[in-house]
Design an enzyme around this catalytic site. Sequence first.
Site, PDB file in Angstrom:
ATOM      1  N   VAL A 197      41.991  41.682  34.744  1.00 60.43           N
ATOM      2  CA  VAL A 197      42.401  41.089  36.016  1.00 60.43           C
ATOM      3  C   VAL A 197      41.145  40.941  36.860  1.00 60.43           C
ATOM      4  O   VAL A 197      40.531  41.928  37.250  1.00 60.43           O
ATOM      5  CB  VAL A 197      43.445  41.980  36.724  1.00 60.43           C
ATOM      6  CG1 VAL A 197      43.903  41.336  38.029  1.00 60.43           C
ATOM      7  CG2 VAL A 197      44.641  42.238  35.798  1.00 60.43           C
ATOM      8  N   ILE A 219      33.845  41.630  29.897  1.00 59.99           N
ATOM      9  CA  ILE A 219      33.559  40.701  30.999  1.00 59.99           C
ATOM     10  C   ILE A 219      33.883  41.354  32.333  1.00 59.99           C
ATOM     11  O   ILE A 219      33.086  41.330  33.280  1.00 59.99           O
ATOM     12  CB  ILE A 219      34.363  39.399  30.820  1.00 59.99           C
ATOM     13  CG1 ILE A 219      33.900  38.668  29.554  1.00 59.99           C
ATOM     14  CG2 ILE A 219      34.217  38.493  32.046  1.00 59.99           C
ATOM     15  CD1 ILE A 219      34.801  37.520  29.136  1.00 59.99           C
ATOM     16  N   LYS A 220      35.054  41.968  32.406  1.00 62.74           N
ATOM     17  CA  LYS A 220      35.498  42.602  33.648  1.00 62.74           C
ATOM     18  C   LYS A 220      34.586  43.763  34.039  1.00 62.74           C
ATOM     19  O   LYS A 220      34.148  43.868  35.188  1.00 62.74           O
ATOM     20  CB  LYS A 220      36.932  43.099  33.456  1.00 62.74           C
ATOM     21  CG  LYS A 220      37.419  44.112  34.472  1.00 62.74           C
ATOM     22  CD  LYS A 220      37.748  43.502  35.813  1.00 62.74           C
ATOM     23  CE  LYS A 220      38.398  44.545  36.718  1.00 62.74           C
ATOM     24  NZ  LYS A 220      38.729  44.001  38.047  1.00 62.74           N
ATOM     25  N   MET A 221      34.295  44.655  33.089  1.00 61.49           N
ATOM     26  CA  MET A 221      33.525  45.849  33.407  1.00 61.49           C
ATOM     27  C   MET A 221      32.094  45.515  33.813  1.00 61.49           C
ATOM     28  O   MET A 221      31.547  46.090  34.746  1.00 61.49           O
ATOM     29  CB  MET A 221      33.520  46.793  32.204  1.00 61.49           C
ATOM     30  CG  MET A 221      34.857  47.442  31.900  1.00 61.49           C
ATOM     31  SD  MET A 221      35.432  48.556  33.212  1.00 61.49           S
ATOM     32  CE  MET A 221      36.532  47.476  34.121  1.00 61.49           C
TER      33      MET A 221
END
Length: 265
Positions: free
Chosen positions: A117, A165-167
Amino acid sequence: MTCDLALIGFGEAGSTFARAAGWEERARGWDVLPARRAAMADAGVIAAESAAAALAGAPLVLSLVTADQALPAAQDYAASLMPGALWCDCNSVAPDTKRAAARAVEAAGGRYVDVAVLAPVNPARLNVPLLLAGPAAEEAAAALGALGFANIRVVGAEVGRASAIKMIRSVMVKGLEALTDEMMAAANAAGVADEVLASLDASEKTIPWAQRAAYNLERMATHGLRRAAEMEESAKTLLSLGVAPVMTRGTVYRQREAAGKGKSS
């Protein structure tokens, strides 16, 4: 009784999605906090008596717990999944954590989907950007689209890719908040906050830095504990890539400290 969707965890994300979608009896929910049962009823979600009851017969599951509970939730509840159910892990955790959760879900006969998200669920709600990865990502994207989610992108068939990608993105996003906190503490202590902010305005014309600083500090005071847990996962991500998470570990400290100040104020 079967349902279209099970929600594991009914905090900010779960309640926001349910209210925006108007799922009306199509979803069952479970949360370890009994006080959230009333919020489920208000959002039209059937409050289950247990995680197993919420998952029974549900072809699609959204795991929306805290970062430190993402893996335990998958491990503890996987046995209650119907065969072939899609477990969409929407939690902000490291790729290795998601791969461990995937092993638990798949060993029990479910199908695991790595979901990232990429923005706050408020005010975006069902328009919040979602990145999906894993062997069942395409099917999950279709199922989530049918439920009303409108900003979905599949980024690969490998579990952990969306989370990576998020982290890695979070290193910058949450890191800037933590740097803002440190900068403002020093500027206020020196009595030069107005001058420091004005100098930043002069060098970068986006929104005034006074607004940005106030926004970052408010987000940290309100969500610092959750963000600190997420940034611990970012540190794990960097370590797995051979990168020393020096600033990221500092961000964990600053986010947690800011949350403590928020609770005492």
